[in-house]
Write an enzyme that holds these catalytic residues in place. Sequence first.
Site, PDB file in Angstrom:
ATOM      1  CG  HIS A 156      -8.316  32.867  49.482  1.00 26.58           C
ATOM      2  ND1 HIS A 156      -7.161  33.359  48.940  1.00 26.58           N
ATOM      3  CD2 HIS A 156      -8.467  31.623  48.946  1.00 26.58           C
ATOM      4  CE1 HIS A 156      -6.633  32.464  48.100  1.00 26.58           C
ATOM      5  NE2 HIS A 156      -7.411  31.409  48.080  1.00 26.58           N
ATOM      6  NE  ARG A 159       2.771  34.321  46.767  1.00 23.31           N
ATOM      7  CZ  ARG A 159       1.534  34.225  47.268  1.00 23.31           C
ATOM      8  NH1 ARG A 159       0.609  35.108  46.940  1.00 23.31           N
ATOM      9  NH2 ARG A 159       1.217  33.245  48.102  1.00 23.31           N
TER      10      ARG A 159
END
Length: 235
Positions: free
Chosen positions: A114, A31
């Site tokens: 993750h 991002r």
Amino acid sequence: MTLSSMIRSSKYVVVLTGAGMDTDSNIPDFRGKEGWWRNIDPRTVATIDSFHHNYSLFHQFYSMRLRMLDGITPHKGHYVLSELESKGLIKSIVTQNVAGLHKMAGSRKVYELHGNIRSIRCNSCNHTAAVENFLKKEHCKHCGNKALRPGVVLFGEMLPSDTWEAALKEVEKSDLLIVIGTSLEVYPVNQLPMMTKGKTVLINKQARGSEGLFDVIILGKAREVLEALDNSLAE
Ligand code: OAD
């Protein structure tokens, strides 16, 4: 109070990292200004739904990310964290990153929430496979399904529960949590800074809105801030 004095006066320091930790090793974040999600909608490539219904795009995206990792190495900041663990000054690293750079730099207690992008497995039978098998779009050698995937958590999937619970315990035990290079936009990791009773520090390239959560904000690049920390701990 400086970061080095906070570390020195704490008993259980835990570090939480995001993609901004790895950008200085030339791995794009998600991002930030040049992040993946600026050009690609994550729903089309990084969800369990895209894996099932749009495998070709899913495969293209993860192949690109895997190929980009060729020759990538940890930077000085990763090594500083690993040395701090060896000296007993930090206890563990909880990370959202999937390229494995903390372990590559020698950090031992690392919780990869993750997953790891190079741990290829079959989505049907869980049999492991090599990165090459995935890149060549091969079928699983064990069950024959065309279902190879990287061992990362996709949107719509749960985090590995053992790793999550162990990481949560670390954060709960911490008296200082140092958060590095994450937008904290993704659940449940973005809850972790609220799970410590200790002090919280955010190291990030830019101010981003959730600063109220933190006792101390250090604006700067992960690598530079950690290099400076290393120097000041050596004084
Ligand atoms: P983001 O890309 O959301 O956030 C990275 C943050 O690091 C941004 O705030 C950047 O400004 C900052 N940053 C970039 N370079 C930096 C540097 N050199 N030093 C310090 N800060 C820097 O990445 P994450 O928060 O890690 O999940 O993203 C969380 C999850 O969203 C990822 O694990 C991935 C993604 O979708 C999945 O794919 C499931």
